[in-house]
Design a protein around this motif. Structure first.
Motif, PDB file in Angstrom:
ATOM      1  N   GLY A  59       0.826  -1.346  -0.185  1.00 15.85           N
ATOM      2  CA  GLY A  59       0.122   0.008  -0.013  1.00 15.85           C
ATOM      3  C   GLY A  59       0.779   1.191  -0.152  1.00 15.85           C
ATOM      4  O   GLY A  59       2.187   1.209   0.051  1.00 15.85           O
ATOM      5  N   LYS A  60       0.102   2.321  -0.046  1.00 17.53           N
ATOM      6  CA  LYS A  60       0.751   3.781  -0.012  1.00 17.53           C
ATOM      7  C   LYS A  60       1.597   4.096   1.253  1.00 17.53           C
ATOM      8  O   LYS A  60       0.928   3.701   2.259  1.00 17.53           O
ATOM      9  N   TYR A  61       2.271   4.649   1.427  1.00 14.47           N
ATOM     10  CA  TYR A  61       3.229   5.455   2.573  1.00 14.47           C
ATOM     11  C   TYR A  61       2.747   6.512   2.946  1.00 14.47           C
ATOM     12  O   TYR A  61       2.430   7.524   2.220  1.00 14.47           O
ATOM     13  N   PRO A  62       2.290   6.729   4.176  1.00 14.79           N
ATOM     14  CA  PRO A  62       2.001   7.999   5.045  1.00 14.79           C
ATOM     15  C   PRO A  62       3.486   8.570   4.918  1.00 14.79           C
ATOM     16  O   PRO A  62       4.588   8.033   4.864  1.00 14.79           O
ATOM     17  N   TYR A  92       6.425   4.990   7.735  1.00 17.86           N
ATOM     18  CA  TYR A  92       6.305   6.122   7.022  1.00 17.86           C
ATOM     19  C   TYR A  92       7.495   6.259   5.858  1.00 17.86           C
ATOM     20  O   TYR A  92       8.574   5.649   6.088  1.00 17.86           O
ATOM     21  N   GLU A 126       3.687   9.452  -6.940  1.00 20.33           N
ATOM     22  CA  GLU A 126       3.099   8.398  -7.797  1.00 20.33           C
ATOM     23  C   GLU A 126       4.353   7.135  -7.843  1.00 20.33           C
ATOM     24  O   GLU A 126       4.234   6.118  -7.541  1.00 20.33           O
ATOM     25  N   ASN A 129       4.991   5.987  -4.471  1.00 21.94           N
ATOM     26  CA  ASN A 129       3.811   5.040  -3.864  1.00 21.94           C
ATOM     27  C   ASN A 129       3.472   6.142  -2.420  1.00 21.94           C
ATOM     28  O   ASN A 129       3.102   5.425  -1.510  1.00 21.94           O
ATOM     29  N   LEU A 130       3.650   7.438  -2.614  1.00 25.98           N
ATOM     30  CA  LEU A 130       3.278   8.128  -1.363  1.00 25.98           C
ATOM     31  C   LEU A 130       1.855   8.421  -1.378  1.00 25.98           C
ATOM     32  O   LEU A 130       1.160   8.678  -2.365  1.00 25.98           O
ATOM     33  N   ASP A 131       1.200   8.821  -0.174  1.00 27.80           N
ATOM     34  CA  ASP A 131      -0.186   9.040   0.128  1.00 27.80           C
ATOM     35  C   ASP A 131      -0.130  10.320   0.418  1.00 27.80           C
ATOM     36  O   ASP A 131       0.082  10.781   1.718  1.00 27.80           O
ATOM     37  N   ASN A 133      -2.547  12.126   0.982  1.00 25.03           N
ATOM     38  CA  ASN A 133      -3.745  12.599   1.941  1.00 25.03           C
ATOM     39  C   ASN A 133      -3.042  12.377   3.530  1.00 25.03           C
ATOM     40  O   ASN A 133      -3.768  12.646   4.162  1.00 25.03           O
ATOM     41  N   ARG A 134      -2.051  11.908   3.558  1.00 26.69           N
ATOM     42  CA  ARG A 134      -1.330  11.567   4.901  1.00 26.69           C
ATOM     43  C   ARG A 134      -0.047  12.003   5.009  1.00 26.69           C
ATOM     44  O   ARG A 134       0.973  11.237   5.037  1.00 26.69           O
TER      45      ARG A 134
END
Length: 304
Positions: A59-62, A92, A126, A129-131, A133-134
């Motif tokens: 999944g994406k990283y905070p 993170y 992208e 793989n960074l989020d 929104n966090r």
């Protein structure tokens, strides 16, 4: 080398081991992915570099976007490598930023560098793989100032225009450690060896009596730009801070009045002083870092 820079360089050297070579920042059997000295702004490639730290995960990283301190005149991302590992171990993706130091780069040029680093994060989100929104913006001491200032600049297009930058970055969280949220006030405090006078000269090229007419005076106080859009925050301060005394409580009070989610921890003893949490081992540091880790966990889970 100026007196102020000599002092802060010495502090980094003396505290390197307690910050970075301790059981709290060493992790057995953790495979850290580290990339160092990535140039994020080709206009000043010698100073505009960052390091990234992460541990492979699904999944994406905070994201933790970290800005080191050093009295505006010293410091380096390498001295926050222990903190970077600690944060990466918690899931993170850490972006640990260098920027132009005063007096070579007079204020507000370092701010422009830091905005460029934030834009690098967005541009590479992208691929990495960074989020977005966090994202937590974080820093200590002078880095606390830059972190708070970056948060308000990111939400204020008029400030961006005046500074000559553009960014679409958004921060949903902030972790501020013994930061300076009104530089003008902090640098007028009485400190041994007239240290604040020397930092002010290196920082802006002005003397104390020139502060009221300084063209960037308003940008020296992010607390004056803070509004209800400021990120949910965890704020650390030292009750007897010899340099940033009163700065943390003022920001906390303002955030509470605006209805911004804010959590805090502060040390009480004089020997648990400025940026005490970075040395990890004393009681106040352990408690602060335990609470910080809990804030980061809840933030990553969308519970803050």
């Amino acid at each position: 080398m100026s007196f102020a820079r000599t002092l802060f360089v010495a502090i980094d050297y003396l505290y390197n081991a307690p910050q970075n070579n301790t059981r709290y920042t060493r992790f057995k059997n953790v495979d850290f992915i580290v990339n160092k000295d990535i140039v994020y702004d080709e206009s000043a490639p010698d100073v505009c570099k960052l390091d990234t730290y992460c541990v492979k995960r699904e999944g994406k990283y905070p994201v933790l976007f970290y800005i080191h301190g050093g009295g505006f005149v010293a410091g380096d991302k390498k001295y926050r490598r222990g903190l970077s590992r600690w944060s990466a171990e918690k899931g993170y993706f850490v972006i640990n930023v260098n920027y132009g130091l005063c007096p070579q780069y007079k204020f507000p040029e370092p701010l422009r560098h830091i905005v460029a680093a934030a834009n690098w994060m967005v541009e590479n989100a992208e691929k990495l793989n960074l989020d977005l929104n966090r994202v937590i913006v974080s820093g200590d001491s002078a880095g606390g100032y830059y972190s708070a200032m970056l948060a308000v600049i990111a939400a204020n297009k008029q400030m961006q225009e005046r500074l000559g930058v553009k960014t679409d970055v958004k921060f949903q969280g902030a972790i501020l450690n013994c930061g300076i949220y009104d530089v003008g006030t902090a640098l007028q405090a009485k400190v041994p060896f007239k240290l604040t006078d020397k930092i002010l000269w290196d920082f802006a090229g002005i003397k104390k009596e020139q502060v009221p007419t300084y063209e960037w005076l308003d940008f020296c106080a992010p607390i004056n730009f803070v509004d209800a859009s400021f990120p949910a925050s965890f704020i650390t301060y030292a009750d007897q801070d010899f340099f940033c005394g009163g700065q943390g409580p003022r920001l906390i009070e303002k955030l509470q009045g605006l209805g911004v989610h804010v959590e805090e921890f502060h040390s009480l003893k004089f020997m648990e002083n400025h940026c005490f949490s970075l040395t990890w081992g004393n009681k106040a540091a352990r408690k602060n870092n335990e609470l910080t880790a809990d804030f980061m966990k809840r933030f990553a889970e969308g519970k803050v």
